[in-house]
Scaffold this active site. Structure first.
Site, PDB file in Angstrom:
ATOM      1  NE  ARG A  29     -31.323   7.230  24.290  1.00  0.00           N
ATOM      2  CZ  ARG A  29     -31.382   8.531  24.018  1.00  0.00           C
ATOM      3  NH1 ARG A  29     -32.033   8.936  22.942  1.00  0.00           N
ATOM      4  NH2 ARG A  29     -30.819   9.411  24.789  1.00  0.00           N
ATOM      5  CD  GLU A 478     -15.818   0.367   7.267  1.00  0.00           C
ATOM      6  OE1 GLU A 478     -15.195   1.356   7.668  1.00  0.00           O
ATOM      7  OE2 GLU A 478     -16.365  -0.439   8.033  1.00  0.00           O
ATOM      8  CE  LYS A 591     -20.443  -0.483  14.740  1.00  0.00           C
ATOM      9  NZ  LYS A 591     -19.609   0.572  14.177  1.00  0.00           N
TER      10      LYS A 591
HETATM   11  O1  M6R Z   1     -15.333  -3.818  17.251  1.00  0.00           O
HETATM   12  P1  M6R Z   1     -13.884  -3.605  16.872  1.00  0.00           P
HETATM   13  O2  M6R Z   1     -13.424  -2.216  17.140  1.00  0.00           O
HETATM   14  O3  M6R Z   1     -12.972  -4.600  17.511  1.00  0.00           O
HETATM   15  O4  M6R Z   1     -13.824  -3.845  15.318  1.00  0.00           O
HETATM   16  C1  M6R Z   1     -12.607  -3.856  14.632  1.00  0.00           C
HETATM   17  C2  M6R Z   1     -12.810  -3.626  13.151  1.00  0.00           C
HETATM   18  O5  M6R Z   1     -13.551  -4.685  12.598  1.00  0.00           O
HETATM   19  C3  M6R Z   1     -13.541  -2.312  12.896  1.00  0.00           C
HETATM   20  O6  M6R Z   1     -12.863  -1.230  13.472  1.00  0.00           O
HETATM   21  C4  M6R Z   1     -13.700  -2.044  11.392  1.00  0.00           C
HETATM   22  O7  M6R Z   1     -12.439  -1.824  10.833  1.00  0.00           O
HETATM   23  C5  M6R Z   1     -14.634  -0.843  11.209  1.00  0.00           C
HETATM   24  N1  M6R Z   1     -15.867  -1.259  10.608  1.00  0.00           N
HETATM   25  C6  M6R Z   1     -14.047   0.252  10.440  1.00  0.00           C
HETATM   26  O8  M6R Z   1     -14.943   1.301  10.284  1.00  0.00           O
END
Ligand code: M6R
Length: 596
Positions: A29, A478, A591
């Site tokens: 969580r 994605e 992630k």
């Molecule tokens: O952890 P962050 O917000 O910095 O990550 C940035 C991007 O890698 C992230 O937002 C990515 O585009 C997502 N997986 C989109 O869903």
């Protein structure tokens, strides 16, 4: 999101290892600190807690050796009060004879703490979990029995929460459910309670699910469920549950992505509580207002929140902010940066290398660096001059959903504050998100199979909804592995229009103020054969022109973009499943991107 677990046994035993394992099961969580408390036959209360991971805190404080008949553990995700040992839970009452821990938010925490101090109680932290303990203490001091004191305490505590509490010289624990999750379990020679099913499953499969407004009294040999309002007994037999651990963690949803989409009303509410009480908000806003040049910096989904944030900032506070992708910020703006300039660095993980690199480059030029991140204790949090958390709990699914929503909520709140306004307009947002989920779920399920075979889509927005078009397109790419491009609707005629042929799908996200412009865009593409679907509040002009409408509930125009992303999140999820993919773990993606 915090988590609690409590256990009562018939015979004294080593509870430490059971508490440690329960804590580990709650750790998905998300949390920043952890605590353990036991009460043994000699009726002493043993409390050990600290900032850090379950294993580290347990190892550092000898938790494995804790013994007793009753025990509890709590994992804390800081909302009220910074992550610190004092704010870690569980908490003691003034005398140290009672110990308790909560999950959720007590929104009148500040008022209650002042009252408890005025009443002569020993208030040791700024955390709202401690208020739960003192709220019970208040009624014990009046001479009530524990059960009644617990019930009366709930009337003083405003917000959504659950707590577990126990006193020395008794043989039971009490737990209440007032808006946060709570399940009880029955085992051989013990009973237990926890914030969610996964934390109980390895111990027992005999489960009693509590409802809001109920309390449970746990003894080694059994439990009693009572209504908090009047104390009447509730007859609820235990059920044998068959869920696997993984299914239970998904809370009944087939994927984390869908679960996290549905958590959005709750996390938005949590963030609004947090921002309303945050000491950092004013410092953050003062720096935004005083900036010579202002930049909102992020990658992927977080960048899209920056785009919306900059529109909010200009419209509400009259302050221009440049939204920019982190590596491009380094290349394009850092050379011109200096003291007086301010960068807001936005990231779910707080570990994205592109973002951290841009932040360091800005700092080296003397700029002020502000952080918005979800993961507490992240590098971004530590590197920022002022930092605000996003309060979403753990986001497991690779596609960001609930964290995007709360990034947008945070930006809207900051822009309102920078404009000298209060946050009243945001009060309606959690229930509007809930209403949106209910309204669009069915229509999205119908739409998805008709689009699942397409390999090219466009998603168009304008003004406040431009960022939503970008985000919707990213989400679809994605998780479906198809090409979907997000654009400003007015740009479509400057090139992409040539791609349109019969049935070419185009999704329009229309804000209530932009309907005439969207109607032009819809017609421009529809007359060339495009299949147009519009996401918007009910409007006869859109209905008359678009092939399909996903209807959002009526709302303030400022909230409409945040609601508009929800059908796109759901659509991308449904398209992904329809195409046979796992939306939680799209191929080739991670992630947290800690590489260049
Ligand atoms: O952890 P962050 O917000 O910095 O990550 C940035 C991007 O890698 C992230 O937002 C990515 O585009 C997502 N997986 C989109 O869903």
């Amino acid at each position: 999101m915090c988590g609690i677990f409590g256990i009562v046994t018939e015979r004294e035993q080593e509870l430490g290892p059971i508490l440690i394992e329960a804590g580990k099961r709650l750790s998905y969580r998300g949390y920043d600190s952890v605590g353990f408390a036991t009460m043994d036959a000699s009726q002493t209360v043993d409390l050990r807690k600290d900032v850090g991971k379950v294993g580290d805190v347990a190892g550092g404080h000898g938790v494995a050796g804790m013994k007793g008949l009753r025990g509890m553990t709590q994992l804390r995700w800081a909302t009220f009060g910074a992550p610190s040992q004092a704010n870690a839970q569980p908490h003691l009452d003034s005398t140290g004879d009672m110990v308790g821990a909560h999950n959720g938010n007590v929104v009148n925490n500040a008022e209650l703490r002042a009252q408890f101090m005025a009443e002569g109680m020993a208030v040791r932290s700024t955390n709202d979990g401690e208020s739960c303990v003192h709220a019970v203490e208040r009624y014990l001091r009046e001479g009530l029995g524990t059960q009644e004191a617990v019930r009366r305490a709930c009337a003083d505590l405003e917000g959504d929460y659950a707590f577990v509490i126990g006193r020395k010289n008794e043989d039971c624990l009490y737990a209440v459910k007032m808006g946060s999750g709570l399940v009880a379990g029955l085992g051989d020679g013990f009973t237990c309670v926890g914030s969610d099913l996964p934390c109980l499953l390895p111990l027992t499969r005999k489960i009693v699910r509590l409802r809001d407004g109920e309390m449970v009294i746990l003894r080694g040999g059994g439990i009693e469920v009572r209504r908090i309002a009047d104390g009447t007994l509730v007859d609820r037999p235990a059920q044998d549950v068959e869920e696997t651990m993984e299914a239970a963690q998904k809370g009944g949803y087939p994927h984390f992505m869908l679960k996290e989409i549905h958590e959005q009303p709750k996390v938005a509410q949590d963030l609004l509580h947090l921002l309303g009480a945050s000491k950092h908000m004013k410092r953050f806003v003062d720096r935004l207002k005083g900036a010579r040049n202002l930049y909102f910096v992020g990658c992927g989904t977080s960048y899209h929140a920056c785009v919306l944030g900059s529109v909010y900032m200009a419209r509400l506070a009259g302050k221009a902010a440049v939204p920019v992708l982190a590596p491009q910020f380094t290349a394009q703006y850092v050379p011109a940066l200096g003291p007086g300039d301010v960068g807001v660095f936005v990231s779910q993980s707080g570990e994205t290398k592109d973002v951290l690199g841009a932040l360091e480059a800005a700092r080296a030029k003397g700029a002020t660096v502000l952080g918005l991140a979800n993961v507490l204790g992240s590098s971004l949090m530590h590197a920022s001059d002022v930092y605000l958390p996003l309060a979403c709990g753990f986001e497991i699914s690779v596609p960001a959903t609930k964290t995007f929503t709360n990034q947008c909520v945070a930006f809207l709140a900051l822009a309102l504050r920078a404009a000298g306004k209060d946050l009243t307009v945001l009060d309606a947002l959690p229930s509007l998100i809930e209403a949106t989920l209910g309204a669009v779920d069915g229509p999205v399920k119908e739409l998805a199979p008709t689009l699942a075979g397409r390999n090219d889509l466009y998603c168009l927005g304008y003004g406040l909804t431009y960022a939503i078009a970008l985000e919707g397109a990213l989400k679809i790419k994605e998780v479906t592995y198809t090409h979907c491009e997000g654009m400003l609707s007015t740009e479509f005629k400057h090139g992409p229009l040539s791609a349109v042929d019969e049935g070419f799908p185009i999704l329009f996200v229309a804000g209530p103020e932009d309907v005439p412009l969207m109607v032009s865009g819809i017609n421009e593409t529809a007359c060339r054969g495009a299949r147009t679907v519009v996401i918007a509040q009910e409007d006869p002009r859109l209905r008359a022109n678009a092939r399909g409408v996903l209807v959002l509930p009526p709302s303030d125009p400022l909230l409409a973009p945040i609601l508009g992303v929800i059908p796109l999140q759901l659509l991308s999820y449904r398209l992904s499943v329809a195409r046979g993919h796992d939306p939680d773990f799209p191929r080739n993606l991670s992630k947290t991107l800690t590489v260049d």
